[in-house]
Design an enzyme around this catalytic site. Structure first.
Site, short mmCIF file in Angstrom:
data_model
loop_
_atom_site.label_atom_id
_atom_site.label_comp_id
_atom_site.label_asym_id
_atom_site.label_seq_id
_atom_site.Cartn_x
_atom_site.Cartn_y
_atom_site.Cartn_z
N TYR A 151 35.25 -69.34 71.28
CA TYR A 151 34.20 -68.58 71.95
C TYR A 151 32.92 -69.41 72.09
CZ TYR A 151 30.85 -64.84 72.88
OH TYR A 151 29.87 -64.06 73.44
N SER B 137 25.61 -67.33 74.99
CA SER B 137 25.49 -66.72 73.66
C SER B 137 24.64 -67.61 72.77
CB SER B 137 26.87 -66.54 73.04
OG SER B 137 26.75 -66.18 71.67
#
Length: 323
Positions: free
Chosen positions: A200, A187
Site C-alpha cells: 500500500y 497517503s
C-alpha cells in the site's frame, strides 16, 4: 578570520536561511483563505462536470458532495450500483446538480474503455482520483499477505493503474481548454518507508511522485494537478477510528483540503496533518523500523480490531431484538 571559520559562518547562515524559508512556507498553511484564495467560481470555471472515483463512501463521497455544493455536476464511480444510486439521489436532492453514475470495478483490467465512452461528451473540469485498496488493516510482512499474487494485481490496478488511466482520459481536453483540476489522493505513509504496509505504501508513493511530475509537465497549460497526502481520516479503510484533532471525518478533511488547492503540487490537506508530516520526517528511520516498534504496532492494531469486532458482536443481537 581563517578559511574554516568563514566556511562555518556561511554554512550556519545557509542553514538559517533554509529553515527560515521552511518556516515561512509553513506559516502560510495557517492562513489558507488568505494565502491561497479561491474565487466563488473557481470550480465551475474549470468545466461543467467533476469526476470522482471511489465515490460510494469516505473521502470520495465527501468530495462528490462538496463539488456539487460548489455548483458542479458530478460523475460518481464505484463498483456498487445500489450505493451509487442512493448517493446520486442524495446529492441531487441536496444540491440540485446533475449526477451521473458509472459502475466500475477498478481491480479489473478491461473497465476503462467503457468509462472513456461514457465520459466522452462531458466537459470535465475536475477529476478526483480517490479509489484505492488497502490489502489488510492489520499490518503484516509482504510474504505473509493473504492471496499475495492476487493482492499484488489488485493493488496495482486500483491504486496505480486507475489513476494513470483516468488522467489519460481527462487530460487531453483539459490541455485543449488550458484549464482543469486533478486531485490524486495519496497517503501520509508515502512520506517515509513504511514496513508492514509495504504494498500500500509503495503504491501511494507512486501516486505522489506521478502527480508532482505531471504538474511540472502541464502547469504551463493552466492545469492544476495536486497530490493530497492525508494521515488520519475516519473511513472504512482506517477502521472508522474516532475523530479528533488528528483523525478527521471525511467531510472535515475534504473541506480543509480544498482550501489548499493552490498551495502547490503536494499538500497534506490540513494544518494538523502538515505538522504531523514534518514531525514524522524528523524521526530517524532506525527508530521507525525497529523490530520493537513494528511488533508493538502490529499488536496494537490487532488488539484494537479484535475489540471492535467483539463490540459489534455484542450490539448485533440487541439491534436484532429491536426489529
Amino acid at each position: 578570520m581563517d578559511l574554516m571559520e568563514l566556511i562555518f559562518i556561511l554554512l550556519g547562515a545557509a542553514i538559517c536561511v533554509y529553515y527560515g524559508w521552511k518556516l515561512l512556507l509553513f506559516s502560510r498553511m495557517l492562513f489558507p483563505k488568505r494565502c491561497f484564495p479561491l474565487s466563488e467560481t473557481f470550480f465551475t470555471s474549470m468545466g461543467d462536470w467533476a469526476v470522482v472515483t471511489g465515490a460510494s463512501e469516505g473521502i470520495g463521497r465527501a468530495y462528490a458532495f462538496a463539488l456539487a455544493e460548489r455548483g458542479m455536476n458530478v460523475v460518481i464511480m464505484s463498483r456498487t450500483k445500489a450505493t451509487l444510486d442512493l448517493l446520486a439521489k442524495e446529492i441531487g436532492e441536496a444540491t440540485g446538480q446533475k449526477v451521473k453514475v458509472i459502475v466500475a470495478d477498478f481491480s479489473c483490467d478491461n473497465t476503462f474503455r467503457e468509462i472513456e465512452e461514457q465520459l466522452m461528451d462531458l466537459n470535465i473540469g475536475v477529476l478526483v482520483n480517490n479509489v484505492g485498496v488497502l490489502p489488510s488493516i492489520i499490518p503484516c510482512k509482504f510474504l505473509d499477505t493473504e492471496k499475495l499474487e492476487k493482492t499484488i494485481t489488485m493493488v496495482i490496478n486500483c491504486n496505480v493503474k486507475t489513476m494513470m488511466k483516468m488522467c489519460k482520459v481527462v487530460l487531453p481536453d483539459m490541455e485543449k481548454r488550458r484549464k482543469g483540476l486533478i486531485v490524486n489522493i495519496s497517503s501520509g505513509i508515502s512520506t517515509f518507508p513504511f514496513p508492514l504496509y509495504t504494498l500500500y505504501a509503495a503504491s501511494k508513493v507512486f501516486v505522489e511522485r506521478f502527480s508532482r511530475c505531471l504538474q511540472a509537465e502541464y502547469e504551463s497549460k493552466g492545469i492544476i494537478i495536486q497530490a493530497v497526502v492525508p494521515f488520519g481520516v475516519s473511513t472504512r479503510m482506517a477502521g472508522y477510528q474516532k475523530t479528533n484533532m488528528v483523525t478527521l471525518s471525511p467531510e472535515d478533511f475534504v473541506k480543509t483540503s480544498m482550501q489548499y488547492l493552490r498551495a502547490g503540487d503536494k499538500t497534506h490537506g490540513s494544518i494538523c496533518h502538515t505538522a504531523l508530516g514534518w514531525l514524522m520526517q524528523c524521526i530517524p528511520l532506525k527508530v521507525l523500523h525497529s523490530e520493537f516498534l513494528l511488533q508493538h504496532m502490529q499488536y496494537y492494531v490487532k488488539k484494537k480490531m479484535t475489540k471492535k469486532q467483539l463490540m459489534s458482536a455484542k450490539t448485533a443481537p440487541s439491534e436484532n431484538r429491536k426489529h
